[in-house]
Design an enzyme around this catalytic site. Structure first.
Site, short mmCIF file in Angstrom:
data_model
loop_
_atom_site.label_atom_id
_atom_site.label_comp_id
_atom_site.label_asym_id
_atom_site.label_seq_id
_atom_site.Cartn_x
_atom_site.Cartn_y
_atom_site.Cartn_z
N SER A 293 65.10 5.61 62.81
CA SER A 293 64.80 5.76 64.24
C SER A 293 64.87 4.38 64.91
O SER A 293 65.91 3.73 64.86
CB SER A 293 63.44 6.43 64.42
OG SER A 293 63.31 6.94 65.71
N ASP B 130 67.95 17.09 63.86
CA ASP B 130 67.15 16.07 64.55
C ASP B 130 67.04 16.41 66.03
O ASP B 130 68.04 16.46 66.74
CB ASP B 130 67.83 14.70 64.36
CG ASP B 130 66.96 13.52 64.82
OD1 ASP B 130 66.13 13.71 65.73
OD2 ASP B 130 67.12 12.42 64.27
N HIS C 176 64.14 14.81 62.39
CA HIS C 176 64.18 13.38 62.66
C HIS C 176 63.63 12.56 61.49
O HIS C 176 62.42 12.58 61.24
CB HIS C 176 63.41 13.07 63.94
CG HIS C 176 63.57 11.66 64.40
ND1 HIS C 176 64.79 11.09 64.64
CD2 HIS C 176 62.65 10.68 64.63
CE1 HIS C 176 64.62 9.84 65.02
NE2 HIS C 176 63.34 9.56 65.02
#
Ligand SMILES: *[C@@H]1O[C@H](CO)[C@@H](O)[C@H](O)[C@H]1NC(C)=O
Ligand SMILES: *[C@@H]1O[C@H](CO)[C@@H](O)[C@H](O)[C@H]1NC(C)=O
Ligand SMILES: *[C@@H]1O[C@H](CO)[C@@H](O)[C@H](O)[C@H]1NC(C)=O
Ligand SMILES: *[C@@H]1O[C@H](CO)[C@@H](O)[C@H](O)[C@H]1NC(C)=O
Ligand SMILES: *[C@@H]1O[C@H](CO)[C@@H](O)[C@H](O)[C@H]1NC(C)=O
Ligand SMILES: *[C@@H]1O[C@H](CO)[C@@H](O)[C@H](O)[C@H]1NC(C)=O
Length: 558
Positions: free
Chosen positions: A193, A414, A454
């Protein structure tokens, strides 16, 4: 690297088979670590103490990463403060394993806008035997709070990249001194991320920092990513409009998408292998008389229009019609369950968008998305690019020339960062390197993970665990067990960090990584299913016989 051959091999150390040990030769105290940094202006050791076997550590006041690191091997834990400008500073934590150091350095990344040392993730690295570092990136905050950025250009620089680079340089200096007589062999990075962006930025702008970089779901085009999140939130507002889709509906939407797309690879198994292969007909979600007024699993026409927009890439309508600009990819098919995580609360878009625009980009607490947000906002943000946060310098020549290897991955499900963003990064870098006569495949590979959300977690029991950044600490029972990443699968076939090490050190380029789904994401309950993830653009294909939940019955092919 002539001396490299004497370093015990990575798996041998991890399995406890190594006979040679790399031991610390310095003491673990504030004074002795300070002495190792002697000539470094602005760096001051705040803490250094020994942790004993199976120890734990957590930092009071670390609101970004409040969970303790547990099951630690014996190590020296140190915390260092670095002045980065007259108005800014950052800290980093460093764990230095005592007797079972594997000769390598690992830096781990951060998430969202979080400011804090990621102790729990450092614990994972230390368990592998790495000397492991994490920086707080120069501020103290939780993941969606950007108050720290308002009017502080130097703090923005720290978050954008300066703190990771500076911490890496200093951590290496400490390591070289602490284990005197044994040279630091290799340096690695792992993050997802924002952590993914930090990794991409290192490859682009600080190519000497790491030999191997593992970057998951990178938020590399920071300005576009955060403003896209603002946009998708705004599309689904206001809450009292006919088009508003309440978060609770997305489970049913996801089920409908799965029903239509699951079988598009020929296997109905809860896993949408290739979202682009599905001819998704969202109109099947429309409420009809058959729903008998029960609207909890169907959409009104206005809601359907909202949903359709969520799957469309952003295009700049303000641009000259002859050069309409593509702004950012949108949600992938199959990411529905996590879409609400990109929306906000209280009739406003996500703080990932609004905080970022107001406090990070425009430095104006009064900036109001209802009034100030439009297509032109994207171009304005790109121009400002505070702190040089965007990882858009796609020429990786220097990283390539020093033998660097970059592994990226992204979950198809995601709902926070569109998987298309990783494809865009890959393709842009491919173009930049092809123009220079360098084949990307030799040093940069992308793995999509069907059904993964994610950074970790799966929908419909999709395998998602393969040692990516943050994954180990997501498993529910990890902290209570004396086992660590991939018990039983501690090798480069099942663990992408080990695969990266093998690529760097043994020139063994990863073709496939086996992802694991533990029952109820609980190690103690055993493995439910395993499936290879493949280097893009290959995909896992069923060989035609045998249990579909066994990885050996799948192969990677175009
Ligand atoms: C490690 O510590 C935890 C928590 O204190 C404890 O439950 C566990 O039994 C310990 N493991 C070993 C091998 O000592
Ligand atoms: C976390 O670690 C600190 C020491 O760093 C210790 O004082 C505290 O008890 C630990 N908390 C838990 C929940 O284990
Ligand atoms: C971070 O800020 C919180 C208040 O929001 C405070 O309680 C905490 O002590 C601070 N942590 C550090 C490391 O300064
Ligand atoms: C680090 O040093 C700066 C001065 O550059 C100071 O303002 C800051 O409070 C220090 N941080 C900690 C955690 O001690
Ligand atoms: C509406 O549909 C949901 C999901 O199928 C079901 O759980 C619920 O009982 C239904 N409600 C009514 C009033 O039929
Ligand atoms: C699954 O894990 C969760 C979280 O630890 C736990 O609350 C739940 O009871 C577990 N379910 C089963 C079936 O084991």
């Amino acid at each position: 690297m002539g001396s490299f051959a004497v370093l015990p091999r990575f798996p041998a150390i991890l399995l406890g088979l190594a006979t040679s040990v790399l031991a610390a030769t310095s003491t673990c105290s504030v004074d002795s670590i300070n002495a190792l940094l002697a000539a470094t202006e602005g760096a001051r050791v705040l803490e250094a103490h020994q942790i004993s076997s199976n120890g734990t550590f957590g930092q009071v006041g670390d609101i970004a990463y409040p969970s303790n690191a547990t099951n630690l091997p014996p190590l020296c834990l140190t915390w260092v403060n670095v002045t980065s400008s007259p108005t800014s500073s950052y800290t980093f934590g460093l764990m230095l394993p005592d007797n079972d150091w594997n000769g390598r350095f690992l830096a781990v990344g951060n998430g969202g806008f979080s400011g804090g040392v990621n102790w729990i993730e450092m614990g994972v690295g230390a368990r592998y035997g790495f000397a492991t570092m994490s920086t707080d990136t120069g501020h103290n905050s939780t993941g969606q709070d950007m108050s720290w950025a308002l009017g502080r250009p130097e703090a923005k620089k720290d978050w954008a990249g300066r703190s990771l680079h500076g911490s890496t340089v200093l951590a290496k200096k400490i390591i070289e001194g602490y284990y005197s007589g044994t040279a630091l062999q290799r340096s690695y990075y792992s993050g997802c991320s924002t952590g993914g962006r930090q990794g991409i930025k290192s490859a682009q702008d600080y190519p000497e920092d790491f030999d191997g970089i593992l970057a998951g779901a990178p938020a590399w085009w920071s300005t576009r990513q955060q403003l896209w999140q603002l946009k998708v939130g705004a599309i689904n507002l206001p809450e009292d409009s006919l088009g508003y889709i309440p978060p609770v509906m997305f489970g049913a939407i996801s089920d409908q998408v799965l029903q239509q797309c699951d079988g598009s690879d020929g296997i109905v198994d809860g896993i949408i292998m290739d979202p682009t292969k599905c001819n998704l007909r969202l109109e099947k979600l429309l409420c009809t008389p058959a729903h008998a007024g029960n609207s909890s699993t169907c959409l009104a026409e206005a809601q359907l229009q909202t949903l359709q927009q969520l799957y469309l890439p952003l295009i700049d309508l303000d641009a000259d019609v002859h050069k309409l600009e593509y702004l950012y990819p949108s949600f992938g098919v199959g990411s529905e369950q996590q879409m609400p995580a990109s929306f906000g609360q209280n009739n406003a878009p996500s703080l990932y968008g609004t905080e970022y625009a107001a406090k990070y980009v425009f430095d104006d607490a009064a900036w109001d998305w209802r009034r100030d947000f439009g297509a032109a906002t994207f171009a304005a943000a790109d121009r400002l690019d505070p702190g040089d946060v965007n990882a858009v310098h796609h020429d990786l020549s220097a990283f390539h020339a020093r033998g660097g290897k970059l592994l990226t991955y992204h979950g198809h499900a995601d709902g926070l960062i569109p998987p298309g963003a990783s494809r865009l990064l890959h393709d842009r870098t491919y173009a930049a390197m092809a123009a220079r006569g360098v084949a990307l495949d030799g040093f940069y590979r992308l793995f999509f993970v069907p059904g993964m959300q994610h950074c970790g977690g799966g929908v419909y029991d999709a395998p998602w665990f393969f040692g990516g950044g943050g994954q180990a600490t997501t498993l529910t029972d990890l902290a209570s067990q004396d086992v660590w990443p991939l018990p039983g699968f501690q090798d480069g076939e099942h663990d992408i960090l080990r695969a990266l090490v093998e690529w760097v050190e043994e020139d063994k380029a990863p073709q496939r990584i086996v992802a694991t789904k533990f029952k109820n994401d609980t190690i103690a309950q055993g493995v439910l299913r395993q499936r290879p993830i493949c280097k893009y653009p290959e995909q896992a294909q069923y060989v035609g016989n045998g249990d579909i939940n066994i990885a050996a019955n799948w192969e990677c092919a175009l």
